[in-house]
Design a protein around this motif. Structure first.
Motif, PDB file in Angstrom:
ATOM      1  N   GLU A  62       6.538  21.077 -50.123  1.00  0.00           N
ATOM      2  CA  GLU A  62       5.618  22.152 -50.487  1.00  0.00           C
ATOM      3  C   GLU A  62       4.164  21.687 -50.478  1.00  0.00           C
ATOM      4  O   GLU A  62       3.259  22.496 -50.445  1.00  0.00           O
ATOM      5  N   PHE A  63       3.933  20.380 -50.499  1.00  0.00           N
ATOM      6  CA  PHE A  63       2.575  19.867 -50.520  1.00  0.00           C
ATOM      7  C   PHE A  63       2.134  19.472 -49.118  1.00  0.00           C
ATOM      8  O   PHE A  63       2.946  19.151 -48.260  1.00  0.00           O
ATOM      9  N   ILE A  64       0.844  19.470 -48.899  1.00  0.00           N
ATOM     10  CA  ILE A  64       0.312  19.240 -47.561  1.00  0.00           C
ATOM     11  C   ILE A  64       0.348  17.773 -47.174  1.00  0.00           C
ATOM     12  O   ILE A  64       0.867  17.406 -46.134  1.00  0.00           O
ATOM     13  N   PHE A  65      -0.206  16.911 -48.001  1.00  0.00           N
ATOM     14  CA  PHE A  65      -0.278  15.487 -47.685  1.00  0.00           C
ATOM     15  C   PHE A  65       0.695  14.726 -48.570  1.00  0.00           C
ATOM     16  O   PHE A  65       0.483  14.593 -49.770  1.00  0.00           O
ATOM     17  N   THR A  66       1.769  14.260 -47.951  1.00  0.00           N
ATOM     18  CA  THR A  66       2.802  13.538 -48.689  1.00  0.00           C
ATOM     19  C   THR A  66       3.252  12.325 -47.886  1.00  0.00           C
ATOM     20  O   THR A  66       2.914  12.171 -46.714  1.00  0.00           O
ATOM     21  N   THR A  67       4.059  11.489 -48.534  1.00  0.00           N
ATOM     22  CA  THR A  67       4.700  10.396 -47.818  1.00  0.00           C
ATOM     23  C   THR A  67       5.793  11.002 -46.935  1.00  0.00           C
ATOM     24  O   THR A  67       6.099  12.194 -47.031  1.00  0.00           O
ATOM     25  N   LYS A  68       6.423  10.188 -46.123  1.00  0.00           N
ATOM     26  CA  LYS A  68       7.503  10.675 -45.261  1.00  0.00           C
ATOM     27  C   LYS A  68       8.676  11.219 -46.073  1.00  0.00           C
ATOM     28  O   LYS A  68       9.422  12.062 -45.605  1.00  0.00           O
ATOM     29  N   THR A  69       8.820  10.741 -47.290  1.00  0.00           N
ATOM     30  CA  THR A  69       9.924  11.199 -48.140  1.00  0.00           C
ATOM     31  C   THR A  69       9.523  12.374 -49.027  1.00  0.00           C
ATOM     32  O   THR A  69      10.310  12.807 -49.871  1.00  0.00           O
ATOM     33  N   GLY A  70       8.292  12.889 -48.887  1.00  0.00           N
ATOM     34  CA  GLY A  70       7.868  14.060 -49.631  1.00  0.00           C
ATOM     35  C   GLY A  70       7.198  13.767 -50.961  1.00  0.00           C
ATOM     36  O   GLY A  70       6.900  14.683 -51.720  1.00  0.00           O
ATOM     37  N   LYS A  71       6.944  12.499 -51.253  1.00  0.00           N
ATOM     38  CA  LYS A  71       6.283  12.160 -52.517  1.00  0.00           C
ATOM     39  C   LYS A  71       4.768  12.283 -52.377  1.00  0.00           C
ATOM     40  O   LYS A  71       4.220  12.182 -51.286  1.00  0.00           O
ATOM     41  N   TRP A  72       4.081  12.472 -53.502  1.00  0.00           N
ATOM     42  CA  TRP A  72       2.624  12.550 -53.503  1.00  0.00           C
ATOM     43  C   TRP A  72       2.031  11.213 -53.097  1.00  0.00           C
ATOM     44  O   TRP A  72       2.518  10.156 -53.503  1.00  0.00           O
ATOM     45  N   LEU A  73       0.982  11.274 -52.322  1.00  0.00           N
ATOM     46  CA  LEU A  73       0.270  10.052 -51.947  1.00  0.00           C
ATOM     47  C   LEU A  73      -0.657   9.619 -53.073  1.00  0.00           C
ATOM     48  O   LEU A  73      -1.275  10.455 -53.734  1.00  0.00           O
ATOM     49  N   TRP A  74      -0.751   8.319 -53.273  1.00  0.00           N
ATOM     50  CA  TRP A  74      -1.778   7.802 -54.166  1.00  0.00           C
ATOM     51  C   TRP A  74      -3.116   8.042 -53.496  1.00  0.00           C
ATOM     52  O   TRP A  74      -3.230   8.048 -52.272  1.00  0.00           O
ATOM     53  N   ARG A  75      -4.168   8.242 -54.285  1.00  0.00           N
ATOM     54  CA  ARG A  75      -5.510   8.480 -53.744  1.00  0.00           C
ATOM     55  C   ARG A  75      -5.909   7.354 -52.788  1.00  0.00           C
ATOM     56  O   ARG A  75      -6.374   7.588 -51.686  1.00  0.00           O
ATOM     57  N   SER A  76      -5.679   6.113 -53.189  1.00  0.00           N
ATOM     58  CA  SER A  76      -6.061   4.973 -52.346  1.00  0.00           C
ATOM     59  C   SER A  76      -5.257   4.948 -51.040  1.00  0.00           C
ATOM     60  O   SER A  76      -5.780   4.613 -49.985  1.00  0.00           O
ATOM     61  N   THR A  77      -3.992   5.334 -51.113  1.00  0.00           N
ATOM     62  CA  THR A  77      -3.152   5.379 -49.908  1.00  0.00           C
ATOM     63  C   THR A  77      -3.645   6.474 -48.967  1.00  0.00           C
ATOM     64  O   THR A  77      -3.741   6.270 -47.760  1.00  0.00           O
ATOM     65  N   PHE A  78      -3.964   7.644 -49.509  1.00  0.00           N
ATOM     66  CA  PHE A  78      -4.481   8.734 -48.684  1.00  0.00           C
ATOM     67  C   PHE A  78      -5.785   8.317 -48.011  1.00  0.00           C
ATOM     68  O   PHE A  78      -5.967   8.521 -46.809  1.00  0.00           O
ATOM     69  N   ILE A  79      -6.680   7.715 -48.776  1.00  0.00           N
ATOM     70  CA  ILE A  79      -7.970   7.295 -48.218  1.00  0.00           C
ATOM     71  C   ILE A  79      -7.755   6.283 -47.091  1.00  0.00           C
ATOM     72  O   ILE A  79      -8.320   6.403 -46.015  1.00  0.00           O
ATOM     73  N   ARG A  80      -6.898   5.297 -47.332  1.00  0.00           N
ATOM     74  CA  ARG A  80      -6.666   4.230 -46.352  1.00  0.00           C
ATOM     75  C   ARG A  80      -5.911   4.719 -45.110  1.00  0.00           C
ATOM     76  O   ARG A  80      -6.256   4.380 -43.999  1.00  0.00           O
ATOM     77  N   ARG A  81      -4.886   5.554 -45.309  1.00  0.00           N
ATOM     78  CA  ARG A  81      -4.020   5.934 -44.187  1.00  0.00           C
ATOM     79  C   ARG A  81      -4.431   7.208 -43.466  1.00  0.00           C
ATOM     80  O   ARG A  81      -4.085   7.394 -42.309  1.00  0.00           O
ATOM     81  N   VAL A  82      -5.129   8.112 -44.159  1.00  0.00           N
ATOM     82  CA  VAL A  82      -5.447   9.407 -43.561  1.00  0.00           C
ATOM     83  C   VAL A  82      -6.952   9.580 -43.356  1.00  0.00           C
ATOM     84  O   VAL A  82      -7.418   9.755 -42.232  1.00  0.00           O
ATOM     85  N   ARG A  83      -7.709   9.545 -44.463  1.00  0.00           N
ATOM     86  CA  ARG A  83      -9.139   9.861 -44.364  1.00  0.00           C
ATOM     87  C   ARG A  83      -9.913   8.826 -43.558  1.00  0.00           C
ATOM     88  O   ARG A  83     -10.652   9.176 -42.644  1.00  0.00           O
ATOM     89  N   GLN A  84      -9.799   7.537 -43.883  1.00  0.00           N
ATOM     90  CA  GLN A  84     -10.598   6.531 -43.183  1.00  0.00           C
ATOM     91  C   GLN A  84     -10.329   6.484 -41.676  1.00  0.00           C
ATOM     92  O   GLN A  84     -11.283   6.465 -40.901  1.00  0.00           O
ATOM     93  N   PRO A  85      -9.074   6.484 -41.219  1.00  0.00           N
ATOM     94  CA  PRO A  85      -8.869   6.501 -39.767  1.00  0.00           C
ATOM     95  C   PRO A  85      -9.423   7.760 -39.100  1.00  0.00           C
ATOM     96  O   PRO A  85      -9.886   7.722 -37.973  1.00  0.00           O
ATOM     97  N   ALA A  86      -9.381   8.890 -39.832  1.00  0.00           N
ATOM     98  CA  ALA A  86      -9.905  10.133 -39.254  1.00  0.00           C
ATOM     99  C   ALA A  86     -11.422  10.093 -39.144  1.00  0.00           C
ATOM    100  O   ALA A  86     -11.975  10.425 -38.094  1.00  0.00           O
ATOM    101  N   VAL A  87     -12.110   9.696 -40.193  1.00  0.00           N
ATOM    102  CA  VAL A  87     -13.575   9.757 -40.157  1.00  0.00           C
ATOM    103  C   VAL A  87     -14.207   8.542 -39.496  1.00  0.00           C
ATOM    104  O   VAL A  87     -15.222   8.658 -38.813  1.00  0.00           O
ATOM    105  N   ASN A  88     -13.620   7.359 -39.677  1.00  0.00           N
ATOM    106  CA  ASN A  88     -14.211   6.142 -39.125  1.00  0.00           C
ATOM    107  C   ASN A  88     -13.598   5.721 -37.793  1.00  0.00           C
ATOM    108  O   ASN A  88     -14.121   4.837 -37.129  1.00  0.00           O
TER     109      ASN A  88
END
Length: 192
Positions: A62-88
């Motif tokens: 039901e959530f947009i950004f999750t791990t492969k198993t559907g768990k919530w991402l930690w803020r640091s994990t989201f930043i490292r794996r999603v946001r930083q590769p996208a913007v940088n």
């Protein structure tokens, strides 16, 4: 109905009790947003509805950004794996299956909010519509109590955001970034 056509909205709701993912030490939980005005309904332009639908079809969570198993991402994990590769981008990182070029190095979520506010101003959105959309509290109590965002205003706002997306998409197609990083040469005093 506007102009004889039904008005359909899609929206993200930030609930007053459970609208924010909090994290501390070794736990995460849904709780209240930072302020009461942060709880709101944010209508989405058509391009974003389509992108979110495509993304959500890739998983059954039901959530947009999750791990492969559907768990919530930690803020640091989201930043490292999603946001930083996208913007940088990740052009300088070896052994990546997918290469990404930078969108806007250093861009933050707060920077996205600033850009959104700028677009709302440029599009002529009234101050009350801007405040409600961004979760801001207006200090003028009369404006806060008696101002409402009419459907026509909301539609103009969404149409402006849709137009901005369309224009940006056309611009990217007309001037695509190179797939491989270009070797750049400096000239002048910095080249030494």
């Amino acid at each position: 109905m506007i102009g004889g056509r039904p008005v359909l909205f899609a929206a993200v709701t930030i609930d007053l009790r459970t609208g924010t993912l909090h994290e501390s030490a070794h736990s995460r939980w849904l709780g209240a947003p930072k302020t009461a005005s942060s709880a709101r309904v944010i209508t989405l332009p058509p391009f974003l509805i389509g992108l979110l639908r495509q993304h959500l079809q890739r998983h059954d969570n039901e959530f947009i950004f999750t791990t492969k198993t559907g768990k919530w991402l930690w803020r640091s994990t989201f930043i490292r794996r999603v946001r930083q590769p996208a913007v940088n981008g990740n052009e300088t990182m070896p052994h990546r299956r997918i290469r990404t070029v930078p969108i806007r190095p250093g861009l933050t979520f707060h920077g996205l909010r600033h850009s959104h506010k700028t677009w709302l101003i440029a599009g002529g959105a009234p101050e009350i519509a801007q405040a409600r959309r961004l979760g801001h509290h207006l200090t003028n109590r009369v404006t806060e109590v008696y101002s409402h965002v009419a459907t026509e205003v909301e539609l103009r706002l969404l149409n402006d955001l849709q137009h901005r997306w369309h224009t940006a998409t056309l611009n990217v197609r007309a001037h695509p970034a190179p797939s491989e990083p270009a070797n750049r040469r400096l000239s002048g005093p910095l080249a030494a």
